[in-house]
Design an enzyme around this catalytic site. Structure first.
Site, PDB file in Angstrom:
ATOM      1  N   ASN A  15       1.040  -1.141   0.097  1.00 46.74           N
ATOM      2  CA  ASN A  15      -0.028   0.022   0.042  1.00 46.74           C
ATOM      3  C   ASN A  15       1.036   1.189  -0.039  1.00 46.74           C
ATOM      4  O   ASN A  15       1.573   1.272   0.876  1.00 46.74           O
ATOM      5  CB  ASN A  15      -0.874   0.028   1.152  1.00 46.74           C
ATOM      6  CG  ASN A  15      -1.734   1.065   1.610  1.00 46.74           C
ATOM      7  OD1 ASN A  15      -2.056   1.942   0.413  1.00 46.74           O
ATOM      8  ND2 ASN A  15      -2.243   1.367   2.714  1.00 46.74           N
ATOM      9  N   TRP A  16       1.097   1.979  -1.091  1.00 47.35           N
ATOM     10  CA  TRP A  16       1.821   2.999  -1.377  1.00 47.35           C
ATOM     11  C   TRP A  16       1.320   4.230  -0.637  1.00 47.35           C
ATOM     12  O   TRP A  16       2.008   5.324  -0.564  1.00 47.35           O
ATOM     13  CB  TRP A  16       2.441   3.280  -2.758  1.00 47.35           C
ATOM     14  CG  TRP A  16       2.993   2.113  -3.443  1.00 47.35           C
ATOM     15  CD1 TRP A  16       3.574   0.835  -2.717  1.00 47.35           C
ATOM     16  CD2 TRP A  16       3.729   2.276  -4.890  1.00 47.35           C
ATOM     17  NE1 TRP A  16       4.242   0.365  -3.907  1.00 47.35           N
ATOM     18  CE2 TRP A  16       4.242   1.120  -4.929  1.00 47.35           C
ATOM     19  CE3 TRP A  16       3.599   3.104  -5.649  1.00 47.35           C
ATOM     20  CZ2 TRP A  16       4.962   0.564  -6.254  1.00 47.35           C
ATOM     21  CZ3 TRP A  16       4.009   2.691  -7.060  1.00 47.35           C
ATOM     22  CH2 TRP A  16       4.862   1.536  -7.139  1.00 47.35           C
ATOM     23  N   LYS A  17       0.040   4.272  -0.361  1.00 46.48           N
ATOM     24  CA  LYS A  17      -0.435   5.512   0.142  1.00 46.48           C
ATOM     25  C   LYS A  17      -0.259   6.583  -0.774  1.00 46.48           C
ATOM     26  O   LYS A  17      -0.350   6.347  -1.817  1.00 46.48           O
ATOM     27  CB  LYS A  17      -0.097   5.545   1.465  1.00 46.48           C
ATOM     28  CG  LYS A  17      -0.210   4.515   2.401  1.00 46.48           C
ATOM     29  CD  LYS A  17       0.132   4.805   4.119  1.00 46.48           C
ATOM     30  CE  LYS A  17      -0.169   3.636   4.782  1.00 46.48           C
ATOM     31  NZ  LYS A  17      -0.084   3.815   6.036  1.00 46.48           N
ATOM     32  N   HIS A  28      -9.554   1.540   4.834  1.00 45.81           N
ATOM     33  CA  HIS A  28      -8.128   1.679   5.672  1.00 45.81           C
ATOM     34  C   HIS A  28      -8.449   2.773   7.057  1.00 45.81           C
ATOM     35  O   HIS A  28      -9.340   3.625   6.622  1.00 45.81           O
ATOM     36  CB  HIS A  28      -7.246   2.059   4.853  1.00 45.81           C
ATOM     37  CG  HIS A  28      -5.833   2.150   5.355  1.00 45.81           C
ATOM     38  ND1 HIS A  28      -5.399   3.243   6.196  1.00 45.81           N
ATOM     39  CD2 HIS A  28      -4.880   1.345   5.134  1.00 45.81           C
ATOM     40  CE1 HIS A  28      -4.240   2.806   6.715  1.00 45.81           C
ATOM     41  NE2 HIS A  28      -3.933   1.769   6.041  1.00 45.81           N
ATOM     42  N   GLU A  31      -6.822   5.116   7.705  1.00 47.81           N
ATOM     43  CA  GLU A  31      -6.735   6.450   7.493  1.00 47.81           C
ATOM     44  C   GLU A  31      -8.009   7.195   6.712  1.00 47.81           C
ATOM     45  O   GLU A  31      -8.060   8.132   6.911  1.00 47.81           O
ATOM     46  CB  GLU A  31      -5.369   6.391   6.551  1.00 47.81           C
ATOM     47  CG  GLU A  31      -3.985   6.354   7.403  1.00 47.81           C
ATOM     48  CD  GLU A  31      -2.802   5.835   6.631  1.00 47.81           C
ATOM     49  OE1 GLU A  31      -2.955   5.852   5.362  1.00 47.81           O
ATOM     50  OE2 GLU A  31      -1.922   5.368   7.391  1.00 47.81           O
ATOM     51  N   GLU A  70      -5.396  -4.718  10.958  1.00 50.30           N
ATOM     52  CA  GLU A  70      -4.320  -3.648  10.893  1.00 50.30           C
ATOM     53  C   GLU A  70      -4.689  -2.686  12.364  1.00 50.30           C
ATOM     54  O   GLU A  70      -5.522  -1.855  12.325  1.00 50.30           O
ATOM     55  CB  GLU A  70      -4.690  -2.598   9.717  1.00 50.30           C
ATOM     56  CG  GLU A  70      -4.186  -3.224   8.404  1.00 50.30           C
ATOM     57  CD  GLU A  70      -3.696  -2.098   7.571  1.00 50.30           C
ATOM     58  OE1 GLU A  70      -2.239  -2.653   7.076  1.00 50.30           O
ATOM     59  OE2 GLU A  70      -4.050  -1.133   7.373  1.00 50.30           O
ATOM     60  N   GLY A 103       2.320   2.758  10.739  1.00 54.02           N
ATOM     61  CA  GLY A 103       3.147   3.811  10.656  1.00 54.02           C
ATOM     62  C   GLY A 103       4.020   4.531  11.826  1.00 54.02           C
ATOM     63  O   GLY A 103       4.439   5.580  11.806  1.00 54.02           O
ATOM     64  N   SER A 139       3.374  -1.528  10.206  1.00 50.65           N
ATOM     65  CA  SER A 139       4.812  -1.374  10.669  1.00 50.65           C
ATOM     66  C   SER A 139       5.522  -2.771  10.158  1.00 50.65           C
ATOM     67  O   SER A 139       6.263  -2.949  10.904  1.00 50.65           O
ATOM     68  CB  SER A 139       5.209  -0.797  11.928  1.00 50.65           C
ATOM     69  OG  SER A 139       4.517   0.314  12.131  1.00 50.65           O
ATOM     70  N   GLY A 188       2.899  -1.061   4.311  1.00 50.96           N
ATOM     71  CA  GLY A 188       2.858   0.458   4.065  1.00 50.96           C
ATOM     72  C   GLY A 188       4.319   0.622   3.615  1.00 50.96           C
ATOM     73  O   GLY A 188       4.921   0.511   2.553  1.00 50.96           O
ATOM     74  N   GLY A 189       4.817   1.549   4.722  1.00 52.41           N
ATOM     75  CA  GLY A 189       6.238   2.205   4.205  1.00 52.41           C
ATOM     76  C   GLY A 189       7.188   1.364   3.684  1.00 52.41           C
ATOM     77  O   GLY A 189       7.941   1.673   2.818  1.00 52.41           O
TER      78      GLY A 189
HETATM   79  P1  PGA Z   1       2.859   0.836   7.550  1.00 52.53           P
HETATM   80  O1  PGA Z   1       1.301   0.981   6.769  1.00 52.53           O
HETATM   81  O2  PGA Z   1       3.352  -0.654   7.070  1.00 52.53           O
HETATM   82  O3  PGA Z   1       3.438   2.037   6.898  1.00 52.53           O
HETATM   83  O4  PGA Z   1       2.516   1.080   9.088  1.00 52.53           O
HETATM   84  C1  PGA Z   1       0.373  -0.066   7.108  1.00 52.53           C
HETATM   85  C2  PGA Z   1      -0.844   0.279   6.451  1.00 52.53           C
HETATM   86  O5  PGA Z   1      -1.333   1.384   6.566  1.00 52.53           O
HETATM   87  O6  PGA Z   1      -1.604  -0.648   5.561  1.00 52.53           O
END
Ligand code: PGA
Length: 268
Positions: A24-26, A114, A116, A186, A192, A232, A253-254
């Site tokens: 997930n590149w956001k 998600h 976010e 999640e 994050g 994370s 994500g990251g």
């Molecule tokens: P993260 O994000 O790996 O940067 O914590 C995961 C996500 O939000 O899907």
């Protein structure tokens, strides 16, 4: 999805379920950077790396078309994913994109709900349910995200939150449909933040989700749904999380923005 004999994607022999590792590149990378990252990832992976897990890539909207073309022209074994969509099919919804627009780009997976989106953009469980339906109506697979916040966890409400999010997001769907879904556990406190859940936390989240699915749709549906862990994930933690009971993949994500780190996670 197979290039060489013997290297097709194999289900996990313990569960019979196919693993899915998603990046997930956001809101990161323009389409030029996106192309570079996909190429770098592709050149860094060996054929055997695709036999363990399916790999989906979820770039921002502006990169979907260029990455679709790249994947198709070079026959890369990546599935294309989106991070969100709107639930209406078309109309006066400035700034939104419909599920049918995504499916025309051969998008296979769409992340829905998600944390976010829920937190920053105010998506409620009702909206999440409408999006799940919209994605399914276009023959794509939702990756439904559920998870508790730090406060809810401290207040001992994890079970209740996961049960509610699962139940409301899937309301009105048949068991047969639900069995095709991917649900990402999640925990919000781990997203994050660098605070990665332990494999025991991931297993317990997956178990709570499957128990609720079992109550709503029966054990055989619960057994077929794939549950990812997200929050994370790094190359160092990926292996143990993937081995956790009931965990069928990772939503990253990251670390998915770094070709080297993401390929180490895929190989974990
Ligand atoms: P993260 O994000 O790996 O940067 O914590 C995961 C996500 O939000 O899907």
């Amino acid at each position: 999805m197979s290039s060489k004999k013997g290297l097709e994607l194999k289900p996990n022999p313990r569960t019979g379920r196919y693993r899915l590792i998603s990046g997930n590149w956001k809101m990161n990378l323009n389409h030029l950077e996106a192309i570079q990252l996909v190429q770098k990832l592709y050149f860094g992976l060996r054929d055997v790396d695709y036999s363990f897990s399916e790999i989906s890539i979820h770039p921002p909207l502006t990169s979907l078309r260029p990455i679709q073309l790249l994947i198709e022209s070079d026959r890369m074994r990546f599935s294309l994913g989106a991070q969100n969509c709107y639930f209406e099919a078309s109309g006066a919804y400035t700034g939104e994109v419909s599920a049918s627009m995504l499916s025309k780009l051969n998008v296979k997976y769409v992340i829905v709900g998600h944390s976010e989106r829920r937190r920053i953009f105010g998506e409620t469980d009702v909206v999440v349910a409408q999006k799940v339906k919209a994605v399914l109506s276009e023959q794509m697979t939702p990756i439904l995200c559920v998870g508790e916040s730090a406060e809810e966890r401290e207040a001992g409400q994890t079970d209740e939150v996961l049960m509610r999010q699962v139940r409301l997001a899937l309301a009105e769907l048949s068991g047969e449909t639900v069995s095709t879904l991917v649900i990402a556990y999640e925990p919000i406190w781990a997203i994050g933040t660098g605070l990665v859940a332990t494999p025991e936390d991931a297993a317990s989240g997956a178990q709570l989700i499957r128990e609720e699915l079992g109550r709503l749709y029966g054990g055989s549906v619960a057994d077929r749904v794939r549950v990812q862990y997200g929050g994370s994930v790094t190359p160092t933690t990926a292996h143990d999380l993937l081995e956790a009971e009931g965990v069928d993949g990772l939503l990253v994500g990251g670390a998915s923005l770094d070709a080297e780190a993401f390929s180490r996670i895929i190989r974990a």
